[in-house]
Design a protein around this motif. Sequence first.
Motif, mmCIF file in Angstrom:
data_model
loop_
_atom_site.group_PDB
_atom_site.id
_atom_site.type_symbol
_atom_site.label_atom_id
_atom_site.label_comp_id
_atom_site.label_asym_id
_atom_site.label_seq_id
_atom_site.Cartn_x
_atom_site.Cartn_y
_atom_site.Cartn_z
ATOM 1 N N UNK A 135 1.194 -0.979 -0.146
ATOM 2 C CA UNK A 135 -0.398 0.418 -0.253
ATOM 3 C C UNK A 135 1.509 1.695 -0.110
ATOM 4 N N UNK A 136 2.305 1.483 0.804
ATOM 5 C CA UNK A 136 2.772 2.471 0.659
ATOM 6 C C UNK A 136 3.121 2.373 -0.585
ATOM 7 N N UNK A 137 3.895 1.708 -1.258
ATOM 8 C CA UNK A 137 4.507 2.183 -2.676
ATOM 9 C C UNK A 137 3.770 2.379 -3.671
ATOM 10 N N UNK B 224 3.687 5.865 -5.770
ATOM 11 C CA UNK B 224 3.601 6.204 -7.212
ATOM 12 C C UNK B 224 1.837 7.035 -7.388
ATOM 13 N N UNK B 225 0.791 6.986 -6.551
ATOM 14 C CA UNK B 225 -0.117 7.894 -6.906
ATOM 15 C C UNK B 225 0.034 9.382 -6.063
ATOM 16 N N UNK C 207 1.103 14.699 -8.374
ATOM 17 C CA UNK C 207 2.517 15.875 -8.405
ATOM 18 C C UNK C 207 1.912 16.308 -9.935
ATOM 19 N N UNK C 208 1.867 14.688 -10.795
ATOM 20 C CA UNK C 208 2.814 15.474 -12.457
ATOM 21 C C UNK C 208 1.567 16.494 -12.886
ATOM 22 N N UNK D 60 8.398 15.050 -10.664
ATOM 23 C CA UNK D 60 8.354 13.829 -10.839
ATOM 24 C C UNK D 60 8.759 12.729 -11.732
ATOM 25 N N UNK D 61 8.463 13.460 -13.448
ATOM 26 C CA UNK D 61 10.120 12.447 -14.242
ATOM 27 C C UNK D 61 11.230 12.379 -13.598
#
Length: 321
Positions: free
Chosen positions: A60-62, A66-67, A72-73, A218-219
């Motif tokens: 869930x943390x990972x 990612x989310x 942010x993107x 993020x990229x």
Amino acid sequence: MASNGVAVTDGNGAAHKFNPHFTQAVINATGPKASPRVRKLTASLIQHLHDFARENELTVDEWMAGLELMNEAGRMSDDRRNEGQLLCDIFGLESLVDEITYKLASDAKDEPTATAILGPFWRKDAPEKQMGDTIVSGIDSEGDKTWMHGIVTDFVTGKPIEGATLDVWHTAPNGLYEQQDPDQPEMNLRGRFTTGKDGTYNFYCLRPVPYPIPYDGPAGKILQAMDRHPYRPAHIHFIITASGYKPIVTQIFDRNSKYIEDDAVFAVKDSLIVDFKPYQGDPKADFELPYDFKLASFEAAKNHSMVGATEASAAGVGAKI
Ligand code: BEZ
Ligand code: FE
């Protein structure tokens, strides 16, 4: 292991220990009014996402991390910045989709100019120019001045194409596109040129430089986490359009540029690598860059089984650009 003691497998046939019915249940939630294409794409996406999560035992943390990158993107994207596209680019997705969309059947005896990704810095309504004009404004003293010229032809007949429009753009010597840089004049290093009867074109530009894709979002975080650099080799972008022909979105790359073997967004193709030649006798140019473009008519594209070779798909490209 399923309740009957049989190992459960994912979409690739690999065994796993999770609810064997879950993925299919999610796919089955699709309603009867979904179009066949939406049904196919979403079913496949769900299958791959679930397989990815199971294969990697995603926590869930990972997933939340990612989310947060995706959110942010979204927050930092606007009409000057497309972080979602950058994320796709560093994972090679825009280059792969470009290849899939424009691939020719391998039996074609000759090929039109190869395509390459659009990238996030194209702007519509670049200034219309006359042949022989320059796209450089306001930064006269910097950069290697270049005279670019060539011909646009029909790739089957070899005949020149009249009325082909070349939409061109590249970065300034500081590695920035004009919309990234308040010190550059509006629409600097952009222009649209339309061929006459003989299909030829020529204009002045600068020899481009390698530059980093924006890496303050993020990229950039992902590149850093993957121990990768953000640089693209020096290139010039083009969109070539002509009535009755498949549009070509492409880039040409300087053979001597750093990162030519190591593009952060995986867009370099051999046939798009060019040589800038030292040029004498023209005070407006230090280098000459000859390059010809070959277009496929819609008819030829169909005969050569070119994927997406329809007026409708061209309209799709038009809508995107
Ligand atoms: C570009 O070439 O303009 C570009 C392509 C992909 C990501 C960033 C920039
Ligand atoms: Fe670029």
